[in-house]
Design an enzyme around this catalytic site. Sequence first.
Site, PDB file in Angstrom:
ATOM      1  N   ASP A   1      29.067  39.638  55.558  1.00 49.60           N
ATOM      2  CA  ASP A   1      29.606  39.569  56.913  1.00 49.60           C
ATOM      3  C   ASP A   1      28.860  38.467  57.663  1.00 49.60           C
ATOM      4  O   ASP A   1      27.804  38.006  57.218  1.00 49.60           O
ATOM      5  CB  ASP A   1      29.405  40.928  57.592  1.00 49.60           C
ATOM      6  CG  ASP A   1      29.913  40.950  59.022  1.00 49.60           C
ATOM      7  OD1 ASP A   1      30.974  40.369  59.277  1.00 49.60           O
ATOM      8  OD2 ASP A   1      29.235  41.538  59.874  1.00 49.60           O
ATOM      9  N   LYS A   2      29.407  38.022  58.790  1.00 44.35           N
ATOM     10  CA  LYS A   2      28.726  36.987  59.563  1.00 44.35           C
ATOM     11  C   LYS A   2      27.966  37.574  60.749  1.00 44.35           C
ATOM     12  O   LYS A   2      26.741  37.509  60.818  1.00 44.35           O
ATOM     13  CB  LYS A   2      29.722  35.939  60.075  1.00 44.35           C
ATOM     14  CG  LYS A   2      29.066  34.826  60.906  1.00 44.35           C
ATOM     15  CD  LYS A   2      30.078  33.991  61.629  1.00 44.35           C
ATOM     16  CE  LYS A   2      30.639  34.677  62.839  1.00 44.35           C
ATOM     17  NZ  LYS A   2      29.664  34.816  63.947  1.00 44.35           N
TER      18      LYS A   2
ATOM     19  N   PHE B   1      41.779  32.010  79.713  1.00 40.32           N
ATOM     20  CA  PHE B   1      41.720  31.510  78.333  1.00 40.32           C
ATOM     21  C   PHE B   1      42.694  32.280  77.444  1.00 40.32           C
ATOM     22  O   PHE B   1      42.925  33.462  77.635  1.00 40.32           O
ATOM     23  CB  PHE B   1      40.294  31.692  77.801  1.00 40.32           C
ATOM     24  CG  PHE B   1      40.189  31.623  76.302  1.00 40.32           C
ATOM     25  CD1 PHE B   1      40.061  30.403  75.660  1.00 40.32           C
ATOM     26  CD2 PHE B   1      40.241  32.775  75.536  1.00 40.32           C
ATOM     27  CE1 PHE B   1      39.973  30.339  74.291  1.00 40.32           C
ATOM     28  CE2 PHE B   1      40.155  32.721  74.158  1.00 40.32           C
ATOM     29  CZ  PHE B   1      40.014  31.501  73.534  1.00 40.32           C
TER      30      PHE B   1
ATOM     31  N   LYS C   1      36.592  24.466  81.819  1.00 39.94           N
ATOM     32  CA  LYS C   1      35.727  24.337  80.637  1.00 39.94           C
ATOM     33  C   LYS C   1      36.556  24.716  79.414  1.00 39.94           C
ATOM     34  O   LYS C   1      37.436  25.591  79.495  1.00 39.94           O
ATOM     35  CB  LYS C   1      34.493  25.224  80.750  1.00 39.94           C
ATOM     36  CG  LYS C   1      34.772  26.717  80.773  1.00 39.94           C
ATOM     37  CD  LYS C   1      33.495  27.525  80.927  1.00 39.94           C
ATOM     38  CE  LYS C   1      33.788  29.020  80.937  1.00 39.94           C
ATOM     39  NZ  LYS C   1      32.609  29.854  81.209  1.00 39.94           N
TER      40      LYS C   1
ATOM     41  N   THR D   1      34.530  37.444  57.457  1.00 39.77           N
ATOM     42  CA  THR D   1      34.272  37.788  58.860  1.00 39.77           C
ATOM     43  C   THR D   1      35.578  37.922  59.623  1.00 39.77           C
ATOM     44  O   THR D   1      36.599  37.340  59.258  1.00 39.77           O
ATOM     45  CB  THR D   1      33.385  36.706  59.517  1.00 39.77           C
ATOM     46  OG1 THR D   1      33.199  37.014  60.898  1.00 39.77           O
ATOM     47  CG2 THR D   1      34.010  35.330  59.400  1.00 39.77           C
ATOM     48  N   GLY D   2      35.527  38.687  60.684  1.00 42.05           N
ATOM     49  CA  GLY D   2      36.671  38.803  61.579  1.00 42.05           C
ATOM     50  C   GLY D   2      36.654  37.761  62.675  1.00 42.05           C
ATOM     51  O   GLY D   2      37.535  37.733  63.527  1.00 42.05           O
TER      52      GLY D   2
ATOM     53  N   ARG E   1      38.879  35.877  60.260  1.00 39.86           N
ATOM     54  CA  ARG E   1      39.965  36.638  60.876  1.00 39.86           C
ATOM     55  C   ARG E   1      40.575  37.601  59.854  1.00 39.86           C
ATOM     56  O   ARG E   1      41.790  37.734  59.732  1.00 39.86           O
ATOM     57  CB  ARG E   1      41.050  35.716  61.444  1.00 39.86           C
ATOM     58  CG  ARG E   1      40.561  34.644  62.373  1.00 39.86           C
ATOM     59  CD  ARG E   1      39.857  35.192  63.581  1.00 39.86           C
ATOM     60  NE  ARG E   1      40.753  35.580  64.644  1.00 39.86           N
ATOM     61  CZ  ARG E   1      40.486  36.532  65.528  1.00 39.86           C
ATOM     62  NH1 ARG E   1      39.357  37.203  65.460  1.00 39.86           N
ATOM     63  NH2 ARG E   1      41.322  36.820  66.478  1.00 39.86           N
TER      64      ARG E   1
ATOM     65  N   LYS F   1      38.752  42.468  53.460  1.00 41.32           N
ATOM     66  CA  LYS F   1      37.421  42.230  52.899  1.00 41.32           C
ATOM     67  C   LYS F   1      37.268  42.949  51.570  1.00 41.32           C
ATOM     68  O   LYS F   1      36.798  42.376  50.581  1.00 41.32           O
ATOM     69  CB  LYS F   1      36.335  42.718  53.881  1.00 41.32           C
ATOM     70  CG  LYS F   1      36.205  41.902  55.153  1.00 41.32           C
ATOM     71  CD  LYS F   1      35.049  42.435  56.006  1.00 41.32           C
ATOM     72  CE  LYS F   1      34.862  41.629  57.279  1.00 41.32           C
ATOM     73  NZ  LYS F   1      33.690  42.064  58.054  1.00 41.32           N
TER      74      LYS F   1
ATOM     75  N   ASP G   1      32.565  46.704  57.859  1.00 43.33           N
ATOM     76  CA  ASP G   1      32.080  46.252  56.545  1.00 43.33           C
ATOM     77  C   ASP G   1      31.989  47.397  55.540  1.00 43.33           C
ATOM     78  O   ASP G   1      31.687  47.164  54.366  1.00 43.33           O
ATOM     79  CB  ASP G   1      30.688  45.615  56.684  1.00 43.33           C
ATOM     80  CG  ASP G   1      30.677  44.462  57.667  1.00 43.33           C
ATOM     81  OD1 ASP G   1      31.598  43.635  57.604  1.00 43.33           O
ATOM     82  OD2 ASP G   1      29.750  44.393  58.501  1.00 43.33           O
TER      83      ASP G   1
END
EC number: 7.6.2.1
Length: 1252
Positions: free
Chosen positions: A453-454, A595, A618, A731-732, A866, A872, A896
């Site tokens: 995982d990240k 955003f 930004k 990772t998601g 994603r 996973k 996870d």
Amino acid sequence: MNSERDSETTFDEDSQPNDEEVPYSDDETEDELDIPPPVEPEQNRINREVEVTRDTLRKECGWQVKANDCAFYEQPQFMKTAYLCLKKSKYAGNAIKTYKYNPITFLPLNLFEQFKRVANFYFLVLLILQCIPQITTLSWYTTLIPLLLVLGITAIKDLVDDIARHRMDNEINNRTCDVIKDGRFENTKWKDIKVGDIIRLRKNAFIPADILLLSTSEPNSLCYVETAELDGETNLKFKMSLEVTDRYLHQEGALAAFDGLIECEEPNNRLDKFTGTLKWKGKSYALDADKILLRGCKIRNTDVCHGLVIFAGADTKIMKNSGKTRFKRTKIDSLMNYMVYTIFVLLILASAGLAIGHTYWEQQIGNSSWYLYDGKDETPATRGFFNFWGYIIVLNTMVPISLYVSVEVIRLGQSYFINWDLQMYYPEKDTAARARTTTLNEQLGQIHYIFSDKTGTLTQNIMAFKKCCINGQSYGTCRDKTGQELHHPEQVDFSWNMYADGKLTFHDQYLIEQIRSGKEPEIRQFFFLLAICHTVMVDASDGELSYQAASPDEGALVTAARNFGFAFLSRTQNTITISEMGTVKTYEVLAILDFNSDRKRMSVITREPDGAIKLYCKGADTVIYERLHPRNPTKHATQEALDIFANETLRTLCLCYKDISEEEYEAWNKKFMAASVATRNRDEALDKVYEEIERNLILLGATAIEDKLQDGVPETISKLAKADIKIWVLTGDKKETAENIGFSCELLTDETTIHYGEDISALLQTRLENQRNVVGSNTNSSQRSNDPFFESGRNRALIITGSWLNEILLEKKKKKKKLLKLKFPRTAEEKQKEMESKRRAELVKEQQQQNFVDLACECSAVICCRVTPKQKAMVVDLVKKYKKAITLAIGDGANDVNMIKTAHIGVGISGQEGMQAVMSSDYSFGQFRFLQRLLLVHGRWSYIRMCKFLRYFFYKNFAFTLVHFWYSFFNGYSAQTAYEDWFITLYNVLYSSLPVLLVGLLDQDVSDKLSIRFPALYVSGQRDLLFNYRKFFESLLHGALSSLIIFFIPYGAYLQTMGQDGEAPSDYQSFAVTAASSLIIAVNFQMGLDTSYWTFVNAFSIFGSIALYFGIMFDLHSAGIHVLFPAAFQFTGTAPNALRQPYLWLTIILSVALCLLPVVALRFLSMTIWPSESEKVQKNRKKFKAEEEKWKRRQSVFRRGISGRRSAYAFSHQRGYADLIASGRIIRKRRASLTAVLGNNLSEVRQAEEAS
């Protein structure tokens, strides 16, 4: 035919995968996918609509929840058959159960599981055979004592493990919260919560079940939750109740009287979706995921909230995502079982051969020798049959019962060594490494692939403001107040700022000097923009400001502005208050342009106190640069700074602004208001209006945020790569963020060629077509279709999103065509055709998945972003299936868990995200960097020790047992033993067990430092070099040769021999003592030759075992014990009489020498001519110890003229809080918090508000 094939293999071109979206949930129905309906005949359409309506009603009514009504769930339609005619409610209780046994089931279940092991069952059968007098030649206790020992030790270990599981379950199940019972809230344990209960939760409490939010203490019943346990994100998310429940359900009495009925979907694993309806007071209200609080989340910044339990216990989404608990076995375990089967076959063949020999001997010699008559008139065939079972008993030690218990003891000891390793202790969280299983240690030395995982695993999940570029000038390096570079970093002093939180680490004194002097207004404007352009919410308590952001990046930027003198203090529906260098000002917010993943930017339009209107924006550099005014003098300098920041793997954002005239704003605002109330395509209309105003922007600069890696992550990944271990990141998170982290941890470099989902899709499609075209052609064509995808010699990486993963692996669900759904029976031909079509589709899917795995494994790094929890697990399972490789998954969140359970070995990190991953893991520790020590040291040592133990164990048992085999040729194949019974009983228990156990626990070929310094040593485990069928047969051959020497040297020495005293020492008992003594000395000295790491304990165990043998033997052969037990001890005086002959000692020495000297010679030649990597390191270990060079992290190469910019813009995955802010629903009605924060400055705020 071709069109049929194309329809099976081509991808759906109408809906290209979206890299920004997590793909649909794992068990989502086809009817929920947004796919346009095809054109169809009218009657078919009517039939389909009727059927869909029926299906929808059935689905919606599948799960019904009635508030405060226990009797509702006892109705017959809610019962299901549990066992035979016993029924129970389909609604699960809230208790969690992970244990296997209870006091009643422990003994029968444990014995059943143990006797499922072939060896244990074999010895049980053997024990029964030994009780039959006609068969047995050995006493029953020779098998019973070792069998009880094995069963007892294993049962105790299983009991200890299960008690730990009971304790963990009890800890969770006995947590408490308030539940309405008999009209009042009562403190209740989690395990007693039921579906339909109304519960009350307080701030910082964990949510015990999946609940519908009814009301909270916040305005409009908002509730802030931390979902780290579910998706690994520590930033807060908000939930909001229905307006009707917020209006009526705050008081205890109203909640107790609530009788709403919920009809919703069945329990499933979709974390991000929920469909249901609340029926109350004759009206229906739609429910979605924004109104559901999931088990495992934590209540934050909300004093009190009330909810209705919808799913409990095993039905909750977090439990549905946890996957099945799999029984994990090591590769060596499987190999060992096959070898035991091989030994069974050898045992049966040997026993059968010797039984046939006995039958023949009886026919030729036994029947004609009157002195051998035993009073039994049995035929030679009958005697041969009995002798077959007799040899099964005599040669039973070929299948060593003590093997399994010895393996368990060694694994238990190795697990404790992991638990006790202080170099894997993380003091900041007081977390020690923990082996949560004792059965997988040696597999740690055979890992091929790591799936990580990240967030929270590679990173700390903490964002830090590191650098910035303002007006073309970069800041953030170590400089003094005059701008001169400093060699030693000095922390900036923020004491001048009353709002500074004291947590920001910054070393550029020059930037602080510029801010405080005010010489460059652009610098102050830069930090002012950070303080005003955001959707962060502020919470103040005890005079402390606390920011709650939609993403950790945004929170880091607002916190940085606060430390640099521009503190965001409070906001209302249309104002925002900021402290600018100590001066408090309030600005009118005219619009917030929020955003989203397409815009990749956000803006605010404000009116200054002097009446001027400005837009502050930004966003990601790629979208900001397209919207800049043609005249931006700092554009080129800022772009260079962005390249440098990106090369340092920092996450960048560009800041810009624009002055707006009153007329321009009025004209735009009319369009904005019209788009805001649009009933169709509102989001698209708003985006179009936003585009009109976000033009001709003036660039201020750029920020650089560090997503802090955990300590030692790049070094660990580098070491593991040198050990030929491939690391995949699953990772998601967003693609840009995941890619940026890939560069940070050095999985990716500037020399890496990156392939994305769209790139490999065409490659895989072409390969699949080629493979199908060569079906039936010659072999060479088939081989060409399986050639590598890429040319060798280049460093390649694959980055693929979850949507592309589903597309490529043909996992994308499609709406079933129901055009011909008529009630006509299908013919056999139609059924056959449908089955054939499904079979072809499955074959195509399997081939496509294998091609993907082959392609991915050609890459040096793979990053899947994603992806859902089930994806996973799917990726891990594909590598296991098609590569037959040993896999390890490491993570720290509940998302996870499925991956951790699927991999051969699961590792949990005790980090930011709770304990769900740790509870499901096989090993756990506090930091990713400890993984290299777990694998390269403990894993490699465990593998080497276990292999050495098994090789030696088989050797010593073959050397011991086959002496009986050779002896049979000289005793008429009568199943007589070559040794004394007590020697047979104690050989594996006392005489030869301790040295091999200590080698299995303590041996090490090289030290831990050298193991980490030379990762290539790890490769031997991946290639199964130290224990395989070849090594097994080598041990068998070695044991057979040793048994030949141990039998025939004494046999030859005793043949026609006379002792010094004139007595012949060549009797059976003296021969048995000589052979046994030779065996004990030879096998213990052989263990000494196999020992790499000598300690006093090893030496004592070898010489102590030999001494113990002689001591016990002399006792058992004494006259005293014979007098007490004449039947059990028949070798009276044998040892003292035999071993006083020097001739016998010379025979023993000769036997031992012939057993060991060839081994010594072969070892010497092997180490001299063909030394292994381990032996090379061992030879030079003193030299390496003297050097003690630390591995230095290599610097990534920055190449001028090549843009290394990765657009890792710092925003949340979802929209921010703009809609809530603009509507006023998120704003508290009371503003006591502002008073608490500002104190004496309150009057200044009031004046500023009046002026505005």
